[in-house]
Design a protein around this motif. Structure first.
Motif, PDB file in Angstrom:
ATOM      1  N   UNK A   1      -1.547  12.965  -4.768  1.00  0.00           N
ATOM      2  CA  UNK A   1      -0.866  13.784  -3.772  1.00  0.00           C
ATOM      3  C   UNK A   1      -1.754  13.939  -2.531  1.00  0.00           C
ATOM      4  N   UNK A   2      -3.079  13.972  -2.732  1.00  0.00           N
ATOM      5  CA  UNK A   2      -4.006  14.077  -1.603  1.00  0.00           C
ATOM      6  C   UNK A   2      -3.990  12.812  -0.738  1.00  0.00           C
ATOM      7  N   UNK A   3      -3.879  11.649  -1.369  1.00  0.00           N
ATOM      8  CA  UNK A   3      -3.811  10.397  -0.618  1.00  0.00           C
ATOM      9  C   UNK A   3      -2.530  10.355   0.223  1.00  0.00           C
ATOM     10  N   UNK A   4      -1.431  10.813  -0.353  1.00  0.00           N
ATOM     11  CA  UNK A   4      -0.169  10.868   0.394  1.00  0.00           C
ATOM     12  C   UNK A   4      -0.273  11.882   1.534  1.00  0.00           C
ATOM     13  N   UNK A   5      -0.895  13.035   1.272  1.00  0.00           N
ATOM     14  CA  UNK A   5      -1.049  14.058   2.313  1.00  0.00           C
ATOM     15  C   UNK A   5      -1.885  13.531   3.472  1.00  0.00           C
ATOM     16  N   UNK A   6      -2.974  12.810   3.177  1.00  0.00           N
ATOM     17  CA  UNK A   6      -3.795  12.220   4.235  1.00  0.00           C
ATOM     18  C   UNK A   6      -2.971  11.214   5.048  1.00  0.00           C
ATOM     19  N   UNK A   7      -2.183  10.407   4.363  1.00  0.00           N
ATOM     20  CA  UNK A   7      -1.360   9.420   5.054  1.00  0.00           C
ATOM     21  C   UNK A   7      -0.367  10.109   5.993  1.00  0.00           C
ATOM     22  N   UNK A   8       0.273  11.155   5.520  1.00  0.00           N
ATOM     23  CA  UNK A   8       1.245  11.865   6.355  1.00  0.00           C
ATOM     24  C   UNK A   8       0.581  12.573   7.531  1.00  0.00           C
TER      25      UNK A   8
ATOM     26  N   UNK B   1       6.920   5.305   4.786  1.00  0.00           N
ATOM     27  CA  UNK B   1       6.759   6.170   3.608  1.00  0.00           C
ATOM     28  C   UNK B   1       8.077   6.853   3.285  1.00  0.00           C
ATOM     29  N   UNK B   2       8.735   7.398   4.299  1.00  0.00           N
ATOM     30  CA  UNK B   2      10.010   8.086   4.083  1.00  0.00           C
ATOM     31  C   UNK B   2      11.068   7.116   3.549  1.00  0.00           C
ATOM     32  N   UNK B   3      11.222   5.967   4.188  1.00  0.00           N
ATOM     33  CA  UNK B   3      12.275   5.030   3.755  1.00  0.00           C
ATOM     34  C   UNK B   3      11.994   4.467   2.369  1.00  0.00           C
ATOM     35  N   UNK B   4      10.726   4.190   2.069  1.00  0.00           N
ATOM     36  CA  UNK B   4      10.390   3.658   0.746  1.00  0.00           C
ATOM     37  C   UNK B   4      10.497   4.724  -0.345  1.00  0.00           C
ATOM     38  N   UNK B   5      10.246   5.971  -0.010  1.00  0.00           N
ATOM     39  CA  UNK B   5      10.407   7.048  -0.989  1.00  0.00           C
ATOM     40  C   UNK B   5      11.859   7.107  -1.464  1.00  0.00           C
ATOM     41  N   UNK B   6      12.784   6.872  -0.547  1.00  0.00           N
ATOM     42  CA  UNK B   6      14.207   6.864  -0.899  1.00  0.00           C
ATOM     43  C   UNK B   6      14.560   5.584  -1.648  1.00  0.00           C
ATOM     44  N   UNK B   7      14.128   4.453  -1.130  1.00  0.00           N
ATOM     45  CA  UNK B   7      14.444   3.167  -1.754  1.00  0.00           C
ATOM     46  C   UNK B   7      13.915   3.099  -3.186  1.00  0.00           C
ATOM     47  N   UNK B   8      12.674   3.560  -3.384  1.00  0.00           N
ATOM     48  CA  UNK B   8      12.041   3.518  -4.714  1.00  0.00           C
ATOM     49  C   UNK B   8      12.475   4.686  -5.600  1.00  0.00           C
ATOM     50  N   UNK B   9      13.167   5.643  -5.003  1.00  0.00           N
ATOM     51  CA  UNK B   9      13.585   6.855  -5.712  1.00  0.00           C
ATOM     52  C   UNK B   9      12.409   7.462  -6.469  1.00  0.00           C
TER      53      UNK B   9
ATOM     54  N   UNK C   1       4.135   5.562  -5.660  1.00  0.00           N
ATOM     55  CA  UNK C   1       4.376   5.471  -7.099  1.00  0.00           C
ATOM     56  C   UNK C   1       3.172   5.883  -7.942  1.00  0.00           C
ATOM     57  N   UNK C   2       1.974   5.558  -7.490  1.00  0.00           N
ATOM     58  CA  UNK C   2       0.795   5.786  -8.339  1.00  0.00           C
ATOM     59  C   UNK C   2      -0.326   6.565  -7.664  1.00  0.00           C
ATOM     60  N   UNK C   3      -0.253   6.767  -6.360  1.00  0.00           N
ATOM     61  CA  UNK C   3      -1.328   7.434  -5.634  1.00  0.00           C
ATOM     62  C   UNK C   3      -1.335   8.937  -5.868  1.00  0.00           C
TER      63      UNK C   3
ATOM     64  N   UNK D   1       0.836  -1.208   0.000  1.00  0.00           N
ATOM     65  CA  UNK D   1       0.000   0.000   0.000  1.00  0.00           C
ATOM     66  C   UNK D   1       0.866   1.251   0.000  1.00  0.00           C
ATOM     67  N   UNK D   2       1.926   1.245   0.785  1.00  0.00           N
ATOM     68  CA  UNK D   2       2.845   2.387   0.830  1.00  0.00           C
ATOM     69  C   UNK D   2       3.480   2.594  -0.545  1.00  0.00           C
ATOM     70  N   UNK D   3       3.950   1.521  -1.165  1.00  0.00           N
ATOM     71  CA  UNK D   3       4.560   1.622  -2.493  1.00  0.00           C
ATOM     72  C   UNK D   3       3.556   2.144  -3.519  1.00  0.00           C
TER      73      UNK D   3
END
Length: 183
Positions: A99-106, A117-125, A95-97, A89-91
């Motif tokens: 910006x509003x979905x990410x903002x709600x998650x944060x 979310x932070x670690x996967x953002x870096x790992x997935x670049x 990658x495809x969600x 779900x985080x990935x």
């Protein structure tokens, strides 16, 4: 109310190890990154009353039973959204969600999911600069710099020669013959 002897799945929300000890039950549990275990409701209630136990159950370990999670202060809205997220779900959101979905998650997710979310953002670049900015605004982590730093570390590791080293000084000991001494 959930009976104490009911077994419930509990999942680590992070890629880090999460551990706890319940002295009264003589129990020590270690959850590796994203690991799932089955625990009794009684054990989880005991954990809830230990110092830091409520923090673990609200932010780092997901109780996969909605009624029991509600006992630990997890709202129905949070349970149906970010509290139940997996690594996939985080990935997907990164990658495809939207910006509003990410903002709600944060804004609403447990700390363990925000860390993931932070670690996967870096790992997935992740390529979306707007998501980089949003994550930095909400968490203080500069994803763009973290990605560049990770790339630099990877290039240093790749550039390191792996030639075999040999000894410069010989041994003074006699070399004993290998094998059996008696036939």
């Amino acid at each position: 109310m959930i009976k104490d002897d009911i077994t419930v799945r509990v999942r680590n929300l992070t890629d880090q190890t999460v551990a706890f000890t319940i002295p009264e039950l003589r129990v020590r549990r270690v959850f590796r990154g994203f690991e799932t275990k089955e625990l009794t409701a009684a054990e989880l209630r005991q954990l809830w009353y230990l110092p830091g136990g409520s923090k673990l159950l609200q932010d780092y370990l997901a109780v996969e039973n909605q009624d029991l999670a509600a006992e630990f202060g997890i709202s129905e809205d949070l349970f149906t959204h970010e509290y139940s997220w997996t690594l996939n779900d985080v990935k997907r959101v990164l990658l495809n969600g939207s910006i509003d979905e990410l903002a709600d998650a944060l804004d609403f997710a447990p700390i363990g999911i925000v860390d993931t979310i932070v670690s996967q953002a870096v790992t997935l670049q992740i390529p979306d600069i707007n998501k980089h900015r949003l994550i930095q605004q909400e968490t203080g982590h500069d994803i763009t710099k973290m990605i560049h730093y990770a790339e630099e570390l990877n290039s240093l590791v790749e550039d390191t020669p792996t030639e075999r080293k040999t000894r410069r000084v010989g041994s003074n000991k006699e070399v004993k013959p290998q094998g059996r001494r008696v036939q």
